[in-house]
Design an enzyme around this catalytic site. Structure first.
Site, PDB file in Angstrom:
ATOM      1  CB  SER A  73      -0.939   0.020   1.212  1.00  6.63           C
ATOM      2  OG  SER A  73      -0.201   0.163   2.414  1.00  6.63           O
ATOM      3  CE  LYS A  98      -2.781   2.426   4.907  1.00  5.75           C
ATOM      4  NZ  LYS A  98      -2.715   1.594   3.688  1.00  5.75           N
TER       5      LYS A  98
END
Length: 252
Positions: free
Chosen positions: A77, A122
């Site tokens: 990701s 993230k």
């Protein structure tokens, strides 16, 4: 004739007087410390080697608990910068002394009750008060009225988002996205959930500062310049905060 050798002045000066005492090379404190260390090494199986290893392990435990924590990248990701299996060092002190996460930082946080059990990594796109919108006419994310060129770190071939959103980030929270937008579950996927996909700053474990493994990929993770021109939230030229919390759904 007296043939007995007479002591010279040098001989007399080299003799200690009755009042002089030889100096003790080790005082009581040094002897007690040495004896204490000796008792520990005698008591622990393996002696001095075991004590040294235990001390090293204790140091590493304290370092991991309070300063730096290793984190293994579990998914793609955050490609292209962070690949599956990469090990990064998370700086746990980055936000502990009046520091706050900034736009562009890569952070590790506890996603339990938010994204799912476990820790996640993230990129911070919006901080408390920011108005974050997707997308402008060129398909770029806009923060506080400023379009952001994310091409420096976005996964090749990815669009900034195929999900449209228009949100105001509550104070004390973060809006986060993965760099591999088409392969990331992030704030966009939880806009309708409790909390609106926002990550409380209190759940942030730290900032990812270094890739340390594999050695061929080792590097420092700098904050990109893409967010440098984003104005503060009170300078948002867009206005329209009244509808800011409504997701616009999927981009057809």
């Amino acid at each position: 004739m007296d043939t007995e050798a007479q002591p010279t002045e040098r001989d007399r000066s080299s003799r200690p007087s009755d009042s002089e005492q030889p100096s003790d090379p080790e005082g009581p404190e040094e002897r007690s410390r040495s004896a204490f260390a000796g008792r520990i090494t005698d008591w622990v199986p393996g002696g001095r080697i075991t004590v040294t290893l235990l001390t090293l392990l204790l140091f590493l435990l304290l370092l991991s608990t309070f300063v730096l924590r290793p984190f293994q990248i579990p998914s793609g990701s955050m490609e292209r910068g962070l690949r599956i299996g990469d090990r990064v060092l998370v700086n746990k002190l980055a936000y502990r002394f009046d520091g706050r996460p900034q736009r562009g930082d890569v952070v590790v946080f506890d996603g339990t009750g938010l994204f799912g059990p476990g820790d996640y990594i993230k990129r911070v796109v919006g901080v408390g008060g920011d108005h974050v919108v997707c997308c402008d006419r060129e398909g770029r994310v806009r923060v506080n009225g400023q379009s952001v060129d994310e091409s420096e770190f976005l996964y090749p071939g990815d669009r900034p988002s195929t999900v449209r959103f228009d949100v105001v980030v509550p104070d004390g929270t973060l809006f986060v996205l993965g760099d591999h937008r088409s392969g990331s579950s992030d704030s966009r996927d939880h806009l309708g959930s409790p909390g609106g996909g926002m990550i409380p700053v209190d759940e942030v474990i730290g900032r990812a500062d270094w890739i340390v493994w594999p050695f061929a990929h080792a590097t420092h993770l700098d904050r990109p310049d893409a967010y440098a021109r984003v104005p503060e939230a009170d300078a948002d030229a867009d206005g329209g905060a009244g509808d800011a919390r409504r997701p616009a759904g999927a981009d057809g």
